[in-house]
Design a protein around this motif. Sequence first.
Motif, PDB file in Angstrom:
ATOM      1  N   THR A  12       0.697  -1.509  -0.215  1.00  0.00           N
ATOM      2  CA  THR A  12       0.090  -0.101   0.124  1.00  0.00           C
ATOM      3  C   THR A  12       0.932   1.085   0.109  1.00  0.00           C
ATOM      4  N   ILE A  13       2.504   0.713   1.082  1.00  0.00           N
ATOM      5  CA  ILE A  13       2.869   2.476   0.719  1.00  0.00           C
ATOM      6  C   ILE A  13       3.715   2.382  -0.725  1.00  0.00           C
ATOM      7  N   ALA A  14       4.589   1.410  -0.747  1.00  0.00           N
ATOM      8  CA  ALA A  14       5.242   1.584  -1.898  1.00  0.00           C
ATOM      9  C   ALA A  14       5.077   0.020  -2.600  1.00  0.00           C
ATOM     10  N   PRO A  15       4.306   0.508  -3.945  1.00  0.00           N
ATOM     11  CA  PRO A  15       3.456  -0.788  -4.345  1.00  0.00           C
ATOM     12  C   PRO A  15       4.496  -1.096  -5.984  1.00  0.00           C
ATOM     13  N   VAL A  16       4.288  -2.851  -6.234  1.00  0.00           N
ATOM     14  CA  VAL A  16       5.420  -3.098  -6.663  1.00  0.00           C
ATOM     15  C   VAL A  16       5.676  -2.746  -8.179  1.00  0.00           C
ATOM     16  N   VAL A  17       6.787  -3.193  -8.560  1.00  0.00           N
ATOM     17  CA  VAL A  17       6.399  -3.055 -10.421  1.00  0.00           C
ATOM     18  C   VAL A  17       7.290  -4.019 -10.444  1.00  0.00           C
ATOM     19  N   TYR A  18       7.669  -5.091 -11.169  1.00  0.00           N
ATOM     20  CA  TYR A  18       8.682  -5.840 -12.075  1.00  0.00           C
ATOM     21  C   TYR A  18       8.985  -5.578 -13.287  1.00  0.00           C
ATOM     22  N   ILE A  19       9.726  -4.961 -13.661  1.00  0.00           N
ATOM     23  CA  ILE A  19      10.475  -4.710 -15.470  1.00  0.00           C
ATOM     24  C   ILE A  19      11.717  -6.166 -15.854  1.00  0.00           C
ATOM     25  N   PRO A  20      12.318  -6.686 -16.788  1.00  0.00           N
ATOM     26  CA  PRO A  20      13.219  -7.105 -16.956  1.00  0.00           C
ATOM     27  C   PRO A  20      14.446  -5.997 -16.605  1.00  0.00           C
ATOM     28  N   LEU A  21      15.732  -6.721 -15.865  1.00  0.00           N
ATOM     29  CA  LEU A  21      16.680  -6.067 -16.018  1.00  0.00           C
ATOM     30  C   LEU A  21      17.341  -5.198 -17.438  1.00  0.00           C
ATOM     31  N   GLN A  22      17.372  -6.457 -18.446  1.00  0.00           N
ATOM     32  CA  GLN A  22      18.288  -5.904 -19.273  1.00  0.00           C
ATOM     33  C   GLN A  22      18.022  -4.396 -19.917  1.00  0.00           C
ATOM     34  N   TYR A  23      16.227  -4.035 -19.125  1.00  0.00           N
ATOM     35  CA  TYR A  23      15.875  -2.715 -19.830  1.00  0.00           C
ATOM     36  C   TYR A  23      16.367  -1.881 -19.624  1.00  0.00           C
ATOM     37  N   LEU A  24      17.306  -2.016 -18.039  1.00  0.00           N
ATOM     38  CA  LEU A  24      16.952  -1.350 -16.726  1.00  0.00           C
ATOM     39  C   LEU A  24      17.736  -0.101 -17.670  1.00  0.00           C
ATOM     40  N   PRO A  25      19.076  -0.382 -17.434  1.00  0.00           N
ATOM     41  CA  PRO A  25      19.731   1.254 -18.602  1.00  0.00           C
ATOM     42  C   PRO A  25      19.022   1.742 -19.189  1.00  0.00           C
ATOM     43  N   GLU A  26      18.709   1.753 -20.673  1.00  0.00           N
ATOM     44  CA  GLU A  26      17.796   1.975 -20.925  1.00  0.00           C
ATOM     45  C   GLU A  26      16.548   3.143 -20.530  1.00  0.00           C
ATOM     46  N   THR A  27      16.276   3.456 -18.959  1.00  0.00           N
ATOM     47  CA  THR A  27      15.484   3.943 -18.091  1.00  0.00           C
ATOM     48  C   THR A  27      16.035   5.478 -18.018  1.00  0.00           C
ATOM     49  N   GLY A  28      17.043   5.248 -17.826  1.00  0.00           N
ATOM     50  CA  GLY A  28      18.550   6.401 -17.583  1.00  0.00           C
ATOM     51  C   GLY A  28      18.036   6.751 -16.083  1.00  0.00           C
ATOM     52  N   LEU A  29      17.209   5.513 -15.497  1.00  0.00           N
ATOM     53  CA  LEU A  29      17.142   5.974 -13.625  1.00  0.00           C
ATOM     54  C   LEU A  29      18.693   5.342 -12.661  1.00  0.00           C
ATOM     55  N   ALA A  30      19.708   4.196 -13.528  1.00  0.00           N
ATOM     56  CA  ALA A  30      20.767   4.119 -12.799  1.00  0.00           C
ATOM     57  C   ALA A  30      21.514   4.882 -12.929  1.00  0.00           C
ATOM     58  N   THR A  31      21.238   6.295 -12.475  1.00  0.00           N
ATOM     59  CA  THR A  31      22.223   7.186 -12.483  1.00  0.00           C
ATOM     60  C   THR A  31      22.623   7.507 -11.049  1.00  0.00           C
ATOM     61  N   PHE A  32      24.143   8.442 -10.959  1.00  0.00           N
ATOM     62  CA  PHE A  32      24.119   9.590  -9.742  1.00  0.00           C
ATOM     63  C   PHE A  32      23.230   9.464  -9.106  1.00  0.00           C
ATOM     64  N   GLY A  33      23.114   9.102  -8.155  1.00  0.00           N
ATOM     65  CA  GLY A  33      22.165   9.841  -6.749  1.00  0.00           C
ATOM     66  C   GLY A  33      20.918   8.783  -6.557  1.00  0.00           C
ATOM     67  N   SER A  34      21.197   7.798  -7.273  1.00  0.00           N
ATOM     68  CA  SER A  34      19.890   7.203  -7.490  1.00  0.00           C
ATOM     69  C   SER A  34      19.673   5.056  -6.372  1.00  0.00           C
ATOM     70  N   ARG A  35      19.311   6.205  -5.628  1.00  0.00           N
ATOM     71  CA  ARG A  35      19.214   4.606  -4.240  1.00  0.00           C
ATOM     72  C   ARG A  35      18.927   3.084  -5.083  1.00  0.00           C
ATOM     73  N   ILE A  36      20.185   2.882  -5.109  1.00  0.00           N
ATOM     74  CA  ILE A  36      19.600   1.045  -5.934  1.00  0.00           C
ATOM     75  C   ILE A  36      20.467  -0.461  -4.658  1.00  0.00           C
ATOM     76  N   HIS A  37      19.407  -1.221  -4.816  1.00  0.00           N
ATOM     77  CA  HIS A  37      18.899  -2.306  -3.804  1.00  0.00           C
ATOM     78  C   HIS A  37      19.634  -3.172  -4.501  1.00  0.00           C
ATOM     79  N   TYR A  38      20.525  -4.047  -4.693  1.00  0.00           N
ATOM     80  CA  TYR A  38      20.987  -5.045  -5.210  1.00  0.00           C
ATOM     81  C   TYR A  38      20.322  -6.423  -3.915  1.00  0.00           C
ATOM     82  N   SER A  39      20.217  -7.267  -4.992  1.00  0.00           N
ATOM     83  CA  SER A  39      19.864  -8.751  -4.339  1.00  0.00           C
ATOM     84  C   SER A  39      20.525  -9.469  -4.988  1.00  0.00           C
ATOM     85  N   TYR A  40      21.233 -10.467  -4.550  1.00  0.00           N
ATOM     86  CA  TYR A  40      20.993 -11.992  -5.565  1.00  0.00           C
ATOM     87  C   TYR A  40      20.629 -12.967  -4.486  1.00  0.00           C
ATOM     88  N   PHE A  41      19.823 -14.001  -6.282  1.00  0.00           N
ATOM     89  CA  PHE A  41      18.697 -14.925  -5.294  1.00  0.00           C
ATOM     90  C   PHE A  41      20.262 -16.380  -5.752  1.00  0.00           C
TER      91      PHE A  41
END
Length: 860
Positions: free
Chosen positions: A186-215
């Motif tokens: 409710t507070i932070a709804p989830v949206v899944y996208i393929p990882l391969q398209y992340l660079p094209e979104t332009g969101l993985a830039t300096f200052g972006s608070r990204i959390h990395y998980s390996y399963f």
Amino acid sequence: MSEEKSAPISWLFKMAWRDSRKNRSRLLLFTSSIILGIAALVAVYSFRDNLQRDINDQAKLLTGADLTIDSRNAIRKPVAAMLDTLGDQRAKQLDFASMLYFVKSQGSRLVQIKALQGDYPFYGELETTPAKAAKAIKNGRNALVDRTVMLQFKAKPGDSIKVGKLSFAIAGFLDNAPGQTGFSTTIAPVVYIPLQYLPETGLATFGSRIHYSYFYQFNQPEQLPVLLKKLQPLMDREGLDLETVESKKRSTGRSFQDLSRFLALAGFVALLLGCIGVGSAIHVYVNEKIAAISTLRCLGVKAWEAFFIFLIQITFIGLAGAIAGAALGTGIQFLLPVVLKDFLPVEFTMQVSWIAILQGILTGLIISVLFALPSLLAVRLVSPLNAIRLSFEPVQASKEPLKWLVYFAIFLFITGFSYLQMESWIQAFTFSGSIIAAIAVFYGLSVLLLFLVRKTLSSGLSYTWRQGFSNLYRPNNQTLMLIVSIGLSTALIATLYFVQGILISKVSLSTGKTQPNMVLFDIQSNQESSVAALTKQYRLPLMNQVPVITMRLEEINGKNAADLAKADSLKAQPKGDGNQRRESPGRAFKGEMRATYQDKLTPAETITSGKWTGRVNSPSDKIYVSLDQGYAERINVKIGDRITFNVQGMLIPTIVGSLRKVDWGRVQTNFRVVFPLGVLEEAPKFHVIMTRVPDMKVSAEFQSQVVRNFPNISVIDLGLVLQVLDELLGKISFVIRFMASFSMITGWIVLVSAVRSSKNQRLREIVLLRTIGARGGQILRITAIEYLFLGLFSAAAGMIMAITGSWALAVYSFGTAFQPPVVPALLLFGSVTLIVVITGMLSSTGVLRRSPLEVLRKDS
């Protein structure tokens, strides 16, 4: 010789049964006080047991993998190459907060983007509608969008959304994912996208608070502990977190410990009130039975046999109450998951918890016997002569050594039970000591009251007033017991009411008209002026513009993480109570922190020690920083200590110049570390802007414009968040009030029971007054005066103690100011007094409707 024989055990049970037949209604209130206390405990214990069972059963579904490695920063390539060799199956996920833009409706919402690569989850599945949508995100630019967001913006599969600069097709509704709760989505709804398209979104830039998980999934998970032992040094060195199925069980269980402890403590308070009811009811009951006991003694019954007759009676009545309470609590437990479902990370399944039922029954039985024993022991001291000298020589049991042993056992029981809830001996002994101190205070006040009434009673008062006050210290009166019972019940009821108000207000957020209700963050330096101009274009105020710099701890007093860890390992571990707040060196140095610079304090900050420095005038000057006092305690630093910060590779030595108390509940940007001006202006940074929108329409238009022009910027609509939180906090408030109501209802029952318990002692006095010519109206006025004074004095003492205790809890436990609600406090005070008077008078009206001879015959 016949006098030396002991009565058969069967005869003792038979006598206990026969005597109880005409006294069961008299002990009903005694039983009901046990029922509610045990019901509250069994409900909480059953809920806790069922939740822990479901967490254990569904732990793999919560994690979705055998091993998860998390990092708050990008992992170095050599380490990433090593991680790629682990496990039999692998998956990778990058998640971060970002704005989601619906192309069709032109709506936008802050969501949690999860860019996924691989077949995660390995256990369970992403629940979607349609079911095949979960596989669609692996084939092309498709996305899964949380159901609540889809419904909010009236979107459907096939519609387009925009994440950053890139558009995706909605493959379906995301119904559930591993570890997801109603509250988090409710507070932070989830949206899944393929990882391969992340660079094209332009969101993985300096200052972006990204959390990395390996399963990772292992075909032989039993070998995982050996692998983890080898990996741990590397994980500590790189600042990585490990999570397994077992650690997930423990962490999830711990996250609900505070809730379980609060609920259990609320039930325990109800039980303590029940204990008061047990003690007062049995005290009066035994006093009323002295004539019957002395008669039995005249017939040859031994002292211990008489004691066991009444012990058997009380034991079975207490057992019946405990069983009834356990049955009621088992039914009530089905209500708690309905209210708390939004907070539960697992699918909750209800089952009857026989362990909880057994605990409740045993607790109720122990309480019934333990708190009845001080009064029951007096039965052993009743002599046959009491049958004729009762009115003049009451039983004196104050010097009975066994009685003090029972009191010690009661103290140990309360302390032990408190420890089971609080898991801290200091808190348990403090709690038990507070109860003992409260009883001592009320007992001392009652003794003082009787002394003052006896010494100051004026002969000039009217007959009814003198008679009413005289009843307070007449032989065989129950004034001491009544003041302790009524006062302590009032204190506990009022404290619960005040504390629930503190708890509810503690989790409330400010929604004042002068407070910001929208936050824009991740604003790059070259975007700040444009975003500010856009804000002004919509005639919105710029309430806060704050630069944010990302940095890490490098050294504290010349020692890095490894040095401090080594120093700590050489020290003897302090014997604490399990609630130590200090962070380990690895944890303190592991993560990145975000700091700011400013030349003056904000309204949410107050200097508690040291001196505030707002500007550094020369590069050669020492740099004095200000730390949040809670953070300073956790990393174990004080005024004058030296801290070196790593700001994107540049080391900046500083000195702790001041500590601040920060109001973290205030709606504004707050920081653990604040630098003065003249140090960080040239450092890489992003900005936060806070504003206030007047209504939902302007909010939607402004957000849409921001997302279209600046896709990297995230917007938090605090109005929407507050609306959601208000709904969730309403449920929390319901649970708090629901559990507190058990104690309050029990308190009222004990209150009524304490007043009614003095009914029979007044029967003979009322009869004698009627015999010598007193009218019914006079008797009622005498009774009203007696109970009015009792009620006023007991309620006032209880309220003063409740206000004092609530203030101490608010200041020292909850860290907040306390202002007693005047109107509810007065209503509670008046209600207690009124109940005491009405109950006392109702106990006398029945006698007034019958002849004195009838009452005497029945009483005899």
